[in-house]
Design an enzyme around this catalytic site. Structure first.
Site, PDB file in Angstrom:
ATOM      1  N   HIS A   1       0.819  -1.213   0.000  1.00 44.81           N
ATOM      2  CA  HIS A   1       0.000   0.000   0.000  1.00 44.81           C
ATOM      3  C   HIS A   1       0.853   1.263   0.000  1.00 44.81           C
ATOM      4  CE1 HIS A   1      -4.042   1.334   0.011  1.00 44.81           C
ATOM      5  NE2 HIS A   1      -4.164   1.679   1.271  1.00 44.81           N
TER       6      HIS A   1
ATOM      7  N   ASN B   1      -6.293   7.616   4.338  1.00 44.36           N
ATOM      8  CA  ASN B   1      -7.701   7.995   4.220  1.00 44.36           C
ATOM      9  C   ASN B   1      -7.961   9.493   4.267  1.00 44.36           C
ATOM     10  OD1 ASN B   1      -7.913   5.236   4.302  1.00 44.36           O
ATOM     11  ND2 ASN B   1      -9.224   5.160   6.109  1.00 44.36           N
TER      12      ASN B   1
ATOM     13  N   ASP C   1      -1.041   2.605  -5.298  1.00 41.59           N
ATOM     14  CA  ASP C   1      -1.105   1.178  -5.616  1.00 41.59           C
ATOM     15  C   ASP C   1      -2.448   0.856  -6.276  1.00 41.59           C
ATOM     16  OD1 ASP C   1      -2.104   1.810  -2.872  1.00 41.59           O
ATOM     17  OD2 ASP C   1      -2.793  -0.256  -2.958  1.00 41.59           O
TER      18      ASP C   1
ATOM     19  N   ASN D   1      -9.003   4.267  -0.947  1.00 40.26           N
ATOM     20  CA  ASN D   1      -9.406   5.288   0.018  1.00 40.26           C
ATOM     21  C   ASN D   1      -8.631   6.591  -0.102  1.00 40.26           C
ATOM     22  OD1 ASN D   1     -11.447   3.763   1.202  1.00 40.26           O
ATOM     23  ND2 ASN D   1     -10.029   2.758   2.609  1.00 40.26           N
TER      24      ASN D   1
END
Length: 211
Positions: free
Chosen positions: A41, A87, A112, A133
């Site tokens: 991530h 986020n 990603d 997100n």
């Protein structure tokens, strides 16, 4: 006299606009903290870190993130790693975009992508968040999805994970094969960043998409 002042003001505004067009905000998305450093991530952080290391740049702790400036061929690339966690990435993007007066077309977000095989490159001028997100929050805060994103595929082994375990996969660390292949992919990614600022979006997409 008034006409001369107006002409001077107009010339200054034009020069400022030209300077701003040569400035680019390169946003690597990721999560802060040692536990996330080598996770899939965090490929956005990994790519801008690679370019900074290659060019001998140091990141400075700034408001809402870490920032390094890279000068190349008359362009200024601001490499940003938001410290807001994934986020809430939009807050950092908006702040630095406004502070540095960087136009939307000069924003380049690196993320990603679970829907692309490992190392696959996809550069697009706009698009949905694709369930990501970080992109979702950027779209919300900027109130637009009309900015360039560079998606880096991470999904070769996803079939090994059970349905509903996507979080475990994207927050998992690179395996041995991926670690071996990453240096070449990171080198390519650094060239993509430079191409975006010097050759333009269309030429960059033509040259690198699918590689």
């Amino acid at each position: 006299m008034l006409k001369w002042i107006n002409q001077l003001f107009s010339t200054t505004k034009t020069a400022d606009k030209t300077d701003n067009m040569k400035k680019f905000l390169i946003v690597g998305l990721g999560n802060i903290g040692a536990e996330y450093v080598n996770t899939r991530h965090n490929i956005g952080f990994k790519i801008v870190d690679f370019l900074a290391r290659k060019e001998g740049l140091d990141f400075q702790t700034v408001k809402l993130g870490s920032l390094a400036e890279y000068k190349f061929k008359g362009r200024s690339f601001l490499l940003l790693k938001p410290n807001t966690y994934m986020n809430l990435s939009g807050k950092a993007v908006q702040y630095w975009m406004e502070k540095e007066k960087i136009p939307l077309e000069n924003i380049f977000v690196i993320t990603d992508d679970l829907n692309l095989s490992f190392g696959t490159i996809r550069i697009k001028p706009k698009g949905s968040d694709g369930g990501h997100n970080g992109l979702k929050n950027i779209n919300l805060v900027l109130n637009t999805n009309q900015y360039t994103r560079f998606r880096f595929g991470i999904s070769d082994e996803f079939d090994e994970f059970k349905k509903g375990k996507q979080v475990d996969y994207v927050l998992g660390e690179w395996n041995a094969a991926e670690n071996e292949a990453l240096p070449e992919r990171l080198e390519l990614a650094s060239e993509i960043i430079k191409s975006f600022g010097t050759a333009g979006l269309e030429n960059t997409m033509t040259s690198f998409n699918g590689k």
